[in-house]
Scaffold this motif. Structure first.
Motif, short mmCIF file in Angstrom:
data_model
loop_
_atom_site.label_atom_id
_atom_site.label_comp_id
_atom_site.label_asym_id
_atom_site.label_seq_id
_atom_site.Cartn_x
_atom_site.Cartn_y
_atom_site.Cartn_z
N SER A 45 0.84 -1.20 0.00
CA SER A 45 0.00 0.00 0.00
C SER A 45 0.88 1.25 0.00
O SER A 45 2.01 1.24 0.48
N HIS A 97 -5.53 1.70 1.11
CA HIS A 97 -5.80 0.93 -0.10
C HIS A 97 -4.67 -0.08 -0.30
O HIS A 97 -3.51 0.30 -0.49
N TRP A 98 -5.02 -1.36 -0.24
CA TRP A 98 -4.03 -2.42 -0.28
C TRP A 98 -4.16 -3.28 -1.54
O TRP A 98 -5.26 -3.60 -1.98
#
Length: 264
Positions: free
Chosen positions: A61, A66-67
């Motif tokens: 990330s 947000h990964w």
């Protein structure tokens, strides 16, 4: 007094309908250990649990929210030999750079302690694809094992990302006291406690020193009452902030606690 701060209403890393659903559904994405790369990218080693086999997986990330999942850490190593083994708790070796903890390279590679009943080790060129070290017979290499009569008589499981110090590589790990006669008789059976071990800075497989006693154990009410009745101080996160160290740990599988220290 305990304080509760809600940062996000929704999880940031979770089982979803993606290409890795078969690994983390329906159980979950558990036990995350996060490190920062030199370029500012965050890398998390977490356990994908499909209620069949626990697999150590990797995600990255830029903002911690947000990964991008990359799947099982050992998928490509040794022709996939270790893809379907039980693997957990990835503790990537880090170092302090200008007051910030970042992933460290030793002899040109990243290193990660991992495992549960004993501690294994793996190396990587990119922090995403990992290569478990093996013995001459091809079996996994163990760099630390359980000890009869000690607090870690049943389990040794890496905690937060290990830290490269002037004295060596410090690994904080979780020990579990056995239920049988081999346990530490001065501690409750099946209790989870925190231990410390120091590895050689030039050889991450070699132990220099290891504490015989735990440095943190359940003794507060919320650490001994919860989903896990035997008591738990399960350490997972280590943060350096305003010249203090903050150690985050699970309490009886029900809450998250923090312990603060001025120096390690």
């Amino acid at each position: 007094m305990m304080e509760y701060i809600l940062l996000e209403e929704n999880p940031v890393l979770y089982p979803s309908k993606d290409e890795f659903a078969k690994f983390d559904n329906p159980g979950g994405c558990e036990d995350p250990r996060i490190v920062e790369r030199a370029d500012g990218t965050y890398v998390v080693a977490y356990t994908a649990w499909n209620r069949d086999v626990a697999r150590l997986c990797i995600a990255t990330s830029k903002d911690l929210i947000h990964w991008k999942k990359h799947g099982p850490a050992f998928a490509k190593a040794h022709s996939g030999k270790f893809l379907n083994i039980w693997s957990k708790s990835g503790s990537i070796i880090t170092k302090m750079v200008n007051g910030k903890i970042v992933a460290a390279k030793i002899k040109g590679k990243y290193w990660m302690y991992w495992g549960e009943k004993g501690v294994n080790i793996a190396t990587s060129d990119d922090l995403i694809n990992w290569n478990p070290l093996v013995e001459e017979n091809g079996e996994l290499k163990y760099v630390m094992n359980i000890r009869a009569g000690k607090f870690d008589s049943d389990l040794t499981e890496p905690g937060p990302p290990a830290l490269l110090t002037s004295k060596g590589i410090l690994l904080l790990y979780n020990g579990k006291n056995a239920k049988e006669e081999t346990r530490d008789q001065h501690l409750p059976a099946e209790t989870y406690l925190g231990g410390q071990v120091l590895f050689d800075a030039n050889d991450p497989t070699k132990i220099i020193n290891r504490l015989d006693e735990c440095f943190i154990k359940p003794d507060l009410p919320h650490e001994m009452r919860g989903q896990y009745k035997a008591g738990t101080t399960f350490i997972e996160g280590l943060v350096y902030f305003k010249k203090k160290w903050f150690l985050y740990y699970g309490t009886a599988d029900s809450m998250v606690g923090v312990a603060v220290k001025n120096s390690l």
